[in-house]
Design a protein around this motif. Structure first.
Motif, PDB file in Angstrom:
ATOM      1  N   TYR A 182       0.907  -1.119   0.031  1.00 58.01           N
ATOM      2  CA  TYR A 182      -0.048   0.139  -0.050  1.00 58.01           C
ATOM      3  C   TYR A 182       0.840   1.364  -0.018  1.00 58.01           C
ATOM      4  O   TYR A 182       2.010   1.096   0.408  1.00 58.01           O
ATOM      5  N   VAL A 183       0.303   2.345  -0.548  1.00 56.55           N
ATOM      6  CA  VAL A 183       0.993   3.660  -0.517  1.00 56.55           C
ATOM      7  C   VAL A 183       1.010   4.391   0.919  1.00 56.55           C
ATOM      8  O   VAL A 183      -0.322   4.564   1.484  1.00 56.55           O
ATOM      9  N   ASN A 184       2.030   4.781   1.449  1.00 57.58           N
ATOM     10  CA  ASN A 184       2.218   5.583   2.730  1.00 57.58           C
ATOM     11  C   ASN A 184       1.057   6.612   2.721  1.00 57.58           C
ATOM     12  O   ASN A 184       1.169   7.263   1.613  1.00 57.58           O
ATOM     13  N   GLY A 185       0.395   7.105   3.828  1.00 57.58           N
ATOM     14  CA  GLY A 185      -0.862   7.860   3.774  1.00 57.58           C
ATOM     15  C   GLY A 185      -0.275   9.066   3.903  1.00 57.58           C
ATOM     16  O   GLY A 185      -1.205  10.369   3.819  1.00 57.58           O
ATOM     17  N   ALA A 186       1.119   9.542   4.251  1.00 58.99           N
ATOM     18  CA  ALA A 186       1.506  10.777   4.320  1.00 58.99           C
ATOM     19  C   ALA A 186       1.718  11.491   2.912  1.00 58.99           C
ATOM     20  O   ALA A 186       1.467  12.719   2.770  1.00 58.99           O
ATOM     21  N   SER A 187       1.726  10.878   1.672  1.00 56.83           N
ATOM     22  CA  SER A 187       1.728  11.226   0.504  1.00 56.83           C
ATOM     23  C   SER A 187       1.343  10.300  -0.163  1.00 56.83           C
ATOM     24  O   SER A 187       1.880   9.477  -0.744  1.00 56.83           O
ATOM     25  N   MET A 188       0.004  10.614  -0.997  1.00 53.93           N
ATOM     26  CA  MET A 188      -0.787   9.813  -1.821  1.00 53.93           C
ATOM     27  C   MET A 188      -1.104  10.600  -3.131  1.00 53.93           C
ATOM     28  O   MET A 188      -2.191  11.384  -2.817  1.00 53.93           O
ATOM     29  N   LEU A 189      -0.770  10.623  -4.319  1.00 56.03           N
ATOM     30  CA  LEU A 189      -1.438  11.082  -5.589  1.00 56.03           C
ATOM     31  C   LEU A 189      -2.169  10.081  -6.299  1.00 56.03           C
ATOM     32  O   LEU A 189      -2.042   9.224  -6.627  1.00 56.03           O
ATOM     33  N   ALA A 190      -3.586  10.516  -6.184  1.00 56.93           N
ATOM     34  CA  ALA A 190      -4.384   9.530  -6.958  1.00 56.93           C
ATOM     35  C   ALA A 190      -4.936  10.232  -8.318  1.00 56.93           C
ATOM     36  O   ALA A 190      -5.032  11.588  -8.387  1.00 56.93           O
ATOM     37  N   SER A 191      -5.366   9.469  -9.139  1.00 59.75           N
ATOM     38  CA  SER A 191      -5.791   9.944 -10.522  1.00 59.75           C
ATOM     39  C   SER A 191      -7.407  10.087 -10.325  1.00 59.75           C
ATOM     40  O   SER A 191      -8.096   9.290  -9.368  1.00 59.75           O
ATOM     41  N   ARG A 192      -8.152  10.833 -11.224  1.00 61.38           N
ATOM     42  CA  ARG A 192      -9.483  10.969 -11.173  1.00 61.38           C
ATOM     43  C   ARG A 192      -9.908   9.691 -11.579  1.00 61.38           C
ATOM     44  O   ARG A 192     -11.139   9.057 -11.055  1.00 61.38           O
ATOM     45  N   ASP A 193      -9.218   8.876 -12.470  1.00 60.54           N
ATOM     46  CA  ASP A 193      -9.847   7.514 -13.059  1.00 60.54           C
ATOM     47  C   ASP A 193      -9.955   6.613 -11.644  1.00 60.54           C
ATOM     48  O   ASP A 193     -10.780   5.830 -11.657  1.00 60.54           O
ATOM     49  N   PHE A 194      -8.892   6.678 -10.817  1.00 61.62           N
ATOM     50  CA  PHE A 194      -8.749   5.995  -9.583  1.00 61.62           C
ATOM     51  C   PHE A 194      -9.965   6.223  -8.860  1.00 61.62           C
ATOM     52  O   PHE A 194     -10.630   5.210  -8.342  1.00 61.62           O
ATOM     53  N   LEU A 195     -10.281   7.431  -8.341  1.00 60.59           N
ATOM     54  CA  LEU A 195     -11.415   7.872  -7.715  1.00 60.59           C
ATOM     55  C   LEU A 195     -12.592   7.241  -8.239  1.00 60.59           C
ATOM     56  O   LEU A 195     -13.590   7.002  -7.420  1.00 60.59           O
ATOM     57  N   GLU A 196     -12.930   7.595  -9.365  1.00 61.02           N
ATOM     58  CA  GLU A 196     -14.280   7.192 -10.157  1.00 61.02           C
ATOM     59  C   GLU A 196     -14.449   5.742 -10.002  1.00 61.02           C
ATOM     60  O   GLU A 196     -15.473   5.212  -9.967  1.00 61.02           O
ATOM     61  N   LYS A 197     -13.263   4.954 -10.075  1.00 64.13           N
ATOM     62  CA  LYS A 197     -13.621   3.476 -10.413  1.00 64.13           C
ATOM     63  C   LYS A 197     -13.344   2.771  -8.711  1.00 64.13           C
ATOM     64  O   LYS A 197     -14.393   2.125  -8.781  1.00 64.13           O
ATOM     65  N   VAL A 198     -12.545   3.341  -8.034  1.00 66.89           N
ATOM     66  CA  VAL A 198     -12.213   2.626  -6.676  1.00 66.89           C
ATOM     67  C   VAL A 198     -12.990   3.230  -5.585  1.00 66.89           C
ATOM     68  O   VAL A 198     -13.634   2.827  -4.586  1.00 66.89           O
ATOM     69  N   GLY A 199     -13.352   4.627  -5.604  1.00 72.65           N
ATOM     70  CA  GLY A 199     -14.015   5.460  -4.729  1.00 72.65           C
ATOM     71  C   GLY A 199     -13.083   6.069  -3.758  1.00 72.65           C
ATOM     72  O   GLY A 199     -12.121   6.051  -3.894  1.00 72.65           O
ATOM     73  N   LEU A 200     -13.781   6.607  -2.744  1.00 72.00           N
ATOM     74  CA  LEU A 200     -13.186   7.569  -1.726  1.00 72.00           C
ATOM     75  C   LEU A 200     -12.559   6.744  -0.897  1.00 72.00           C
ATOM     76  O   LEU A 200     -12.748   5.451  -0.679  1.00 72.00           O
ATOM     77  N   MET A 201     -11.958   7.228   0.193  1.00 73.53           N
ATOM     78  CA  MET A 201     -11.495   6.353   1.471  1.00 73.53           C
ATOM     79  C   MET A 201     -12.634   5.813   2.165  1.00 73.53           C
ATOM     80  O   MET A 201     -13.568   6.611   2.570  1.00 73.53           O
ATOM     81  N   GLU A 202     -12.412   4.795   2.676  1.00 71.81           N
ATOM     82  CA  GLU A 202     -13.204   4.219   3.674  1.00 71.81           C
ATOM     83  C   GLU A 202     -13.387   4.684   5.012  1.00 71.81           C
ATOM     84  O   GLU A 202     -12.417   4.922   5.724  1.00 71.81           O
ATOM     85  N   GLU A 203     -14.548   5.390   5.262  1.00 70.47           N
ATOM     86  CA  GLU A 203     -14.218   6.483   6.378  1.00 70.47           C
ATOM     87  C   GLU A 203     -14.718   5.800   7.907  1.00 70.47           C
ATOM     88  O   GLU A 203     -14.631   6.346   9.011  1.00 70.47           O
ATOM     89  N   SER A 204     -15.187   4.508   7.928  1.00 70.01           N
ATOM     90  CA  SER A 204     -15.409   3.948   9.274  1.00 70.01           C
ATOM     91  C   SER A 204     -14.209   3.507   9.759  1.00 70.01           C
ATOM     92  O   SER A 204     -14.333   3.230  10.934  1.00 70.01           O
ATOM     93  N   TYR A 205     -13.006   3.482   9.397  1.00 70.09           N
ATOM     94  CA  TYR A 205     -12.038   3.246  10.197  1.00 70.09           C
ATOM     95  C   TYR A 205     -11.470   4.480  11.201  1.00 70.09           C
ATOM     96  O   TYR A 205     -10.838   3.920  12.126  1.00 70.09           O
ATOM     97  N   PHE A 206     -11.872   5.617  10.893  1.00 65.47           N
ATOM     98  CA  PHE A 206     -11.758   6.826  11.764  1.00 65.47           C
ATOM     99  C   PHE A 206     -10.069   7.351  11.593  1.00 65.47           C
ATOM    100  O   PHE A 206      -9.737   8.436  11.237  1.00 65.47           O
TER     101      PHE A 206
END
Length: 338
Positions: free
Chosen positions: A207-231
């Motif tokens: 996995y990519v370390n969360g301190a610095s993650m560059l996401a593409s629009r295609d990635f966000l549209e297909k995979v979705g946003l980050m899962e919020e239930s972890y907090f």
């Protein structure tokens, strides 16, 4: 604006304005910065506005890195302020270089960043979304290097940076990301090494370390946003798992950031030094993540957590051991698995 840089703040305005001072020195053309504040109690947004108006200077907490934030960039920097509700309904001035969003409550890492991502997604010209921790300062070429990597390879959905220690800028924290053991639910312990002896090829990572993650629009549209239930914690691992079979993970070695590593919430590479709050969410989410993706490994993960908790109790750290057992039970009692 081709890229939006999303920075989450919670009671950390000193770190945030130091980060912003370095971000606005990026060599990349066409970017905006979106700061999302999780209802800070220290007047963070007011301090950030003072900085943007040129009335408050960022201070380099490590003099070795002062060149990344000084002399101060030209101010004022034009900004717009939005509430969480307004990001979905109001007309947004997307040409403003700085957007400040008040979430209204402390909703955690994923949800706080998702507000900024959702806001940026409304701008159809935005192609890249850089999720950047506020406890970092960045090299001026850091964004260019990641964008170059992703433009060369359209199979990459998430790209990471070379994360160096803010306290000791020669020490490597991670190259892009880390490995994860599904049997123990832990991130692999990293060996200590330095910039001058980087291996010719980076190690593989899950996995990519969360301190610095560059996401593409295609990635966000297909995979979705980050899962919020972890907090807190495991959001980036969850993202990587959900992206499997659709995207690969990338790493741009020339993208250099300096990371203070979990200053706001007390996370720490030293397991004995992290805060109880950090310990709770790390433990709970080890269980939740395992239940979601590797349910067959749950017995070994539970055993690993129990052994670690007992070890702390035997050392006299009753609070930490009790916190781990409480968090483990909480993770098992969640009825809706994300």
């Amino acid at each position: 604006m081709r890229t939006s840089i999303i920075i989450l703040n919670w009671n950390g305005w000193k770190d945030t304005i130091e980060c912003l001072e370095s971000v606005f020195r990026l060599k990349t053309l066409g970017y905006r910065v979106i700061v999302c504040d999780n209802q800070s109690s220290d007047g963070s947004l007011d301090k950030i506005k003072l900085w943007a108006n040129g009335e408050l200077n960022a201070i380099a907490q490590n003099p070795e890195l002062a060149h990344l934030i000084s002399p101060p960039i030209l101010k004022p920097i034009r900004y717009v302020e939005l509430t969480r509700a307004e990001t979905g309904t109001a007309h947004i001035e997307f040409d403003a270089p700085l957007i400040l969003i008040q979430s209204g409550e402390n909703i955690g890492f994923a949800a706080g960043n998702n507000i900024g991502i959702n806001c940026a997604l409304r701008d159809k010209n935005c192609e890249f979304f850089w999720i950047l921790n506020n406890d970092t300062v960045v090299d001026p070429q850091s964004l260019d290097a990641m964008m170059h990597m992703m433009l060369e390879r359209n199979d990459i959905g998430l790209c990471g940076s070379l994360n160096l220690s803010y306290v000791n800028p020669e020490e490597v924290q991670t190259e892009g990301g880390n490995k994860y053991s599904r049997w123990t639910g832990r991130v692999a312990k990293r060996r200590k090494y330095f910039v001058h002896n980087l291996p010719p090829r980076p190690a593989e990572f899950d996995y990519v370390n969360g301190a610095s993650m560059l996401a593409s629009r295609d990635f966000l549209e297909k995979v979705g946003l980050m899962e919020e239930s972890y907090f807190l914690y495991f959001e980036e691992m969850d993202w990587a798992m959900r992206a499997k079979g659709q995207f690969t993970l990338g790493y741009a070695r020339e993208s250099v950031i300096y990371h203070k590593e979990g200053k706001a919430i007390g996370s720490n590479g030293d397991r004995m030094s992290r805060s109880l709050r950090s310990e709770y969410y790390l433990t709970k989410n080890r269980v939740l993540f395992t239940r979601r993706f590797f349910p067959w490994a749950l017995p070994t993960v539970i055993a690993a957590i129990g052994a670690a908790a007992l070890e702390r109790i035997c050392r006299g750290d009753w609070n930490r051991g009790r916190t781990m057992f409480t968090a483990m039970a909480a993770g098992m009692n969640v009825h809706r698995i994300p």
